[in-house]
Scaffold this motif. Structure first.
Motif: not given
Length: 392
Positions: A113, A115, A118-119
């Motif tokens: 993903s 997300e 990015e994390e």
């Protein structure tokens, strides 16, 4: 609760927290004996909770003294059930790494993903600034594409025709013939989408765009080739097409990483007992025979030993990474020795249900499989109540 193994097919649905910790400790003890000078300093491992990914994280920290950021997708304990083995492995690793005084950041989520990418990038910026080694070790049966939302499922099938060979039922110890129907063209494409290099490239592109790659960064992904007897189901099968895509991706990454002096490699590893390899027909029997031959020759390695050797001899053992003529890192060099493969081939022709324990190390295979989930460690009292609700 008292935790007992519950095996279903090629997976164990329970995991023992103290046994998983013992498994991590075992690999840490080996890594500490092989210190690597001028090794990696800050390492990102994508797929860090089991198998080669976990072993790489352990080698990075306890051989090189590196800080690590680990990405994985594991389940905590819920509704009276144990957590997954990878969860317990990571809880143990985090504690031992922090006790050693190094940074250990663990991120649980879907590595495919946007997300989680990015994390992870934010965690790198907050904890170590930049990374000098990125290891991609994701082994998943399915993938949802972050841009299109389409979900792909991989298959363990040959290409072009039905494949028949020997296999072993590790529960009944029966050696029999198995026939596997060929993959469709769509199944091959889906397998490449899951297990090929696209997500590896997406990770490296995102990391480079975020400026969290050190000058001279190295990145590698894991592959397998194996002997001719497994070619139809592996190297020449749907998985093999995915592994070819990894090789293609490494070449693309070598171009895209040139502005930061980066290099991408594919490491061809030895056949070992992992949750992934246990699912492939034919392979458990081959591994059982291989283990017997290599142990008798004194050249057997588990995941931990192999990754420590990779760090010490191939990645950081000289002025440059030690590669074969094809540009790959060949950690399967001992497995593929002519004398080893000749003996394996002779045994393969003879092995059956009656002589399985005599001609192979099926007992060692089974024990290694159970150790993946924290079972069959001599020092663990499996009749004792243990806390299964451990937090990262």
């Amino acid at each position: 609760m008292i935790v007992k193994p519950k095996v279903r097919g090629f997976i164990c649905t329970t995991a023992h927290p103290e046994g998983c910790e013992a498994h991590v400790q075992e690999q840490i003890a080996h890594a500490k004996k092989h210190k690597v000078e001028n090794g990696a300093k800050n390492v990102l491992i994508i797929g860090s909770s089991t198998g080669f990914g976990l072993a790489s994280r352990i080698a990075a920290t306890f051989s090189c003294g590196a800080n690590t950021i680990g990405v994985f997708y594991e389940k905590p304990s819920q509704n009276g059930r144990t957590a997954s083995a990878g969860w317990y492995n990571t809880v143990a690793f985090d504690r031992f790494a922090r006790e050693a005084g190094v940074v250990s950041k663990s991120i649980n989520g879907d590595a495919f993903s946007d997300e989680i990418k990015e994390e992870t990038i934010q965690a790198i910026k907050d904890s170590v600034g930049k990374v000098d080694l990125v290891i991609y070790s994701v082994a998943s049966p399915r993938r949802t594409h972050p841009k299109t939302g389409e979900t792909f499922t991989s298959v363990l099938k040959p290409i072009g025709g039905t494949y028949s060979s020997k296999t072993v039922n590790t529960k009944s110890d029966e050696v029999s013939n198995v026939s596997i129907e060929p993959a469709t063209e769509q199944e091959v494409q889906d397998t490449v989408a899951v297990m090929g290099g696209e997500d590896w490239q997406m990770w490296m592109d995102a990391l480079q765009a975020a400026d969290v790659l050190e000058q001279g960064v190295k990145t590698l992904s894991f592959s397998y080739i194996g002997p001719e007897l497994t070619y139809p189901i592996y190297t020449n099968g749907a998985i093999g097409k995915a592994k070819e895509d990894l090789d293609r991706t490494a070449k693309v990454l070598n171009e895209s990483l040139s502005p930061v002096g980066g290099k991408a490699y594919v490491s061809v590893n030895k056949a070992l007992v992992t949750q992934s390899s246990s699912a492939i027909p034919v392979v458990p029997l081959y591994i059982s025979i291989l283990f017997k031959v290599m142990k008798e020759k004194g050249i057997h390695e588990g995941c931990g030993e192999q990754m420590v050797r990779m760090f010490a001899d191939r990645l950081y053992g000289g002025e440059s990474v030690q590669c074969a003529e094809d540009g790959r890192i060949r950690m399967d060099d001992w497995e593929m020795r002519e004398d080893v493969q000749a003996e394996v081939a002779q045994i393969w022709e003879k092995v059956n249900s009656d002589n399985l324990y005599e001609l192979s190390d099926i007992e060692g295979y089974k024990k290694d499989f159970m150790k993946l989930f924290g079972f069959e460690f001599d020092k663990i009292d499996y009749e004792k109540d243990v806390d299964v609700e451990l937090s990262l």
